[in-house]
Design a protein around this motif. Sequence first.
Motif, PDB file in Angstrom:
ATOM      1  N   LEU A  97       0.850  -1.246   0.061  1.00  0.00           N
ATOM      2  CA  LEU A  97      -0.004   0.040  -0.212  1.00  0.00           C
ATOM      3  C   LEU A  97       0.937   1.424  -0.106  1.00  0.00           C
ATOM      4  O   LEU A  97       2.056   1.227   0.452  1.00  0.00           O
ATOM      5  CB  LEU A  97      -0.852   0.092   1.163  1.00  0.00           C
ATOM      6  N   SER A  98       0.466   2.495  -0.583  1.00  0.00           N
ATOM      7  CA  SER A  98       1.035   3.598  -0.474  1.00  0.00           C
ATOM      8  C   SER A  98       0.843   4.184   0.659  1.00  0.00           C
ATOM      9  O   SER A  98       0.039   3.892   1.806  1.00  0.00           O
ATOM     10  CB  SER A  98       0.399   4.545  -1.705  1.00  0.00           C
ATOM     11  N   ASP A  99       1.666   5.316   1.059  1.00  0.00           N
ATOM     12  CA  ASP A  99       1.435   6.046   2.526  1.00  0.00           C
ATOM     13  C   ASP A  99       0.194   6.659   2.579  1.00  0.00           C
ATOM     14  O   ASP A  99      -0.158   6.659   3.928  1.00  0.00           O
ATOM     15  CB  ASP A  99       2.716   7.222   2.479  1.00  0.00           C
ATOM     16  N   GLU A 100      -0.503   6.894   1.494  1.00  0.00           N
ATOM     17  CA  GLU A 100      -1.785   7.691   1.594  1.00  0.00           C
ATOM     18  C   GLU A 100      -2.902   6.594   1.908  1.00  0.00           C
ATOM     19  O   GLU A 100      -3.827   6.852   2.789  1.00  0.00           O
ATOM     20  CB  GLU A 100      -2.189   8.141   0.161  1.00  0.00           C
ATOM     21  N   GLU A 101      -2.667   5.245   1.248  1.00  0.00           N
ATOM     22  CA  GLU A 101      -3.484   4.279   1.710  1.00  0.00           C
ATOM     23  C   GLU A 101      -3.456   4.168   3.024  1.00  0.00           C
ATOM     24  O   GLU A 101      -4.667   3.606   3.662  1.00  0.00           O
ATOM     25  CB  GLU A 101      -3.366   3.079   0.739  1.00  0.00           C
ATOM     26  N   ILE A 102      -2.133   3.823   3.605  1.00  0.00           N
ATOM     27  CA  ILE A 102      -1.986   3.582   4.987  1.00  0.00           C
ATOM     28  C   ILE A 102      -2.698   4.421   5.820  1.00  0.00           C
ATOM     29  O   ILE A 102      -3.334   3.998   6.830  1.00  0.00           O
ATOM     30  CB  ILE A 102      -0.581   3.335   5.278  1.00  0.00           C
ATOM     31  N   MET A 103      -2.566   5.554   5.533  1.00  0.00           N
ATOM     32  CA  MET A 103      -3.107   6.832   6.583  1.00  0.00           C
ATOM     33  C   MET A 103      -4.308   6.587   6.475  1.00  0.00           C
ATOM     34  O   MET A 103      -5.287   6.911   7.548  1.00  0.00           O
ATOM     35  CB  MET A 103      -2.527   8.385   5.894  1.00  0.00           C
ATOM     36  N   LYS A 104      -5.199   6.429   5.297  1.00  0.00           N
ATOM     37  CA  LYS A 104      -6.776   6.147   5.343  1.00  0.00           C
ATOM     38  C   LYS A 104      -7.163   4.997   6.295  1.00  0.00           C
ATOM     39  O   LYS A 104      -7.846   5.222   6.919  1.00  0.00           O
ATOM     40  CB  LYS A 104      -7.057   5.849   3.790  1.00  0.00           C
ATOM     41  N   ALA A 105      -6.249   3.815   6.356  1.00  0.00           N
ATOM     42  CA  ALA A 105      -6.610   2.863   7.245  1.00  0.00           C
ATOM     43  C   ALA A 105      -6.091   3.316   8.749  1.00  0.00           C
ATOM     44  O   ALA A 105      -7.144   3.067   9.515  1.00  0.00           O
ATOM     45  CB  ALA A 105      -5.709   1.725   6.844  1.00  0.00           C
ATOM     46  N   MET A 125      -2.954   0.558  16.351  1.00  0.00           N
ATOM     47  CA  MET A 125      -1.995  -0.499  15.815  1.00  0.00           C
ATOM     48  C   MET A 125      -2.762  -1.970  15.273  1.00  0.00           C
ATOM     49  O   MET A 125      -2.607  -2.570  14.410  1.00  0.00           O
ATOM     50  CB  MET A 125      -0.770  -0.870  16.482  1.00  0.00           C
ATOM     51  N   GLY A 126      -3.287  -2.400  16.584  1.00  0.00           N
ATOM     52  CA  GLY A 126      -4.160  -3.494  16.181  1.00  0.00           C
ATOM     53  C   GLY A 126      -5.011  -3.685  15.140  1.00  0.00           C
ATOM     54  O   GLY A 126      -5.379  -4.369  14.177  1.00  0.00           O
ATOM     55  N   ARG A 127      -5.948  -2.608  15.220  1.00  0.00           N
ATOM     56  CA  ARG A 127      -7.067  -2.310  14.149  1.00  0.00           C
ATOM     57  C   ARG A 127      -6.313  -2.030  12.906  1.00  0.00           C
ATOM     58  O   ARG A 127      -7.105  -2.605  11.867  1.00  0.00           O
ATOM     59  CB  ARG A 127      -8.044  -1.051  14.841  1.00  0.00           C
ATOM     60  N   THR A 128      -5.357  -1.310  12.506  1.00  0.00           N
ATOM     61  CA  THR A 128      -4.882  -0.937  11.351  1.00  0.00           C
ATOM     62  C   THR A 128      -4.379  -2.111  10.773  1.00  0.00           C
ATOM     63  O   THR A 128      -4.150  -2.372   9.567  1.00  0.00           O
ATOM     64  CB  THR A 128      -3.870   0.243  11.526  1.00  0.00           C
ATOM     65  N   MET A 129      -3.414  -2.655  11.717  1.00  0.00           N
ATOM     66  CA  MET A 129      -2.755  -4.151  10.959  1.00  0.00           C
ATOM     67  C   MET A 129      -3.543  -4.953  10.536  1.00  0.00           C
ATOM     68  O   MET A 129      -3.206  -5.749   9.498  1.00  0.00           O
ATOM     69  CB  MET A 129      -1.646  -4.751  11.993  1.00  0.00           C
ATOM     70  N   ALA A 130      -4.741  -5.160  11.198  1.00  0.00           N
ATOM     71  CA  ALA A 130      -5.752  -6.083  10.915  1.00  0.00           C
ATOM     72  C   ALA A 130      -6.364  -5.757   9.424  1.00  0.00           C
ATOM     73  O   ALA A 130      -6.738  -6.516   8.605  1.00  0.00           O
ATOM     74  CB  ALA A 130      -6.712  -6.194  11.781  1.00  0.00           C
ATOM     75  N   ALA A 131      -6.463  -4.468   9.239  1.00  0.00           N
ATOM     76  CA  ALA A 131      -7.064  -3.595   7.949  1.00  0.00           C
ATOM     77  C   ALA A 131      -6.246  -3.825   6.860  1.00  0.00           C
ATOM     78  O   ALA A 131      -6.407  -4.016   5.562  1.00  0.00           O
ATOM     79  CB  ALA A 131      -7.408  -2.264   8.310  1.00  0.00           C
ATOM     80  N   VAL A 132      -4.807  -3.792   6.881  1.00  0.00           N
ATOM     81  CA  VAL A 132      -3.822  -3.848   6.064  1.00  0.00           C
ATOM     82  C   VAL A 132      -3.067  -5.110   5.774  1.00  0.00           C
ATOM     83  O   VAL A 132      -2.033  -5.084   5.237  1.00  0.00           O
ATOM     84  CB  VAL A 132      -2.949  -2.573   6.096  1.00  0.00           C
TER      85      VAL A 132
END
Length: 154
Positions: A97-105, A125-132
């Motif tokens: 994912l791009s930095d922008e896509e990570i920031m959206k997550a 971190m837990g929620r974001t890592m699960a999403a990406v």
Amino acid sequence: MSDLAGKIQSDLVAAMKNKDELKLSVLRMLKAAMQLSQVEKGRQKQLTDDDVLTLVKRLIKQRSEAAEVYRKGGAEERAQRELEEAKVLEAYQPAQLSDEEIMKAVEKAAAEVHAAGMKDMGKMMGRTMAAVKGLADGNRVKAAVQKYLEQSAH
């Protein structure tokens, strides 16, 4: 055999025919790791693409860490070899994912957990890592979460 395992096998054969020593060496190492994982899982269960991706990610991380150790020890040539091996393995990972896509997550995770500051770092971190999952390196996600939380604290 999973689709990814099949691709690795056909790439291994192609590397043999092309006498591509680096790729051949790396793919043999990956194949050995896959066989070991298969034995651990048991004969009845086949490796899935997710299993293979997990192995690839682990091997890339090992190569990167080894390169860092070699570099600190002054063995630049060996560090370079480790990085070249990691690059061969990266071809078997999904696009990152791009930095922008990570920031959206990160923003979505913040809204879900009602983040109010650095104390919510673990939840985010837990929620974001699960999403990406598998599409972004944990260090990049951590940096994005920290940046978001620092900005929201001001």
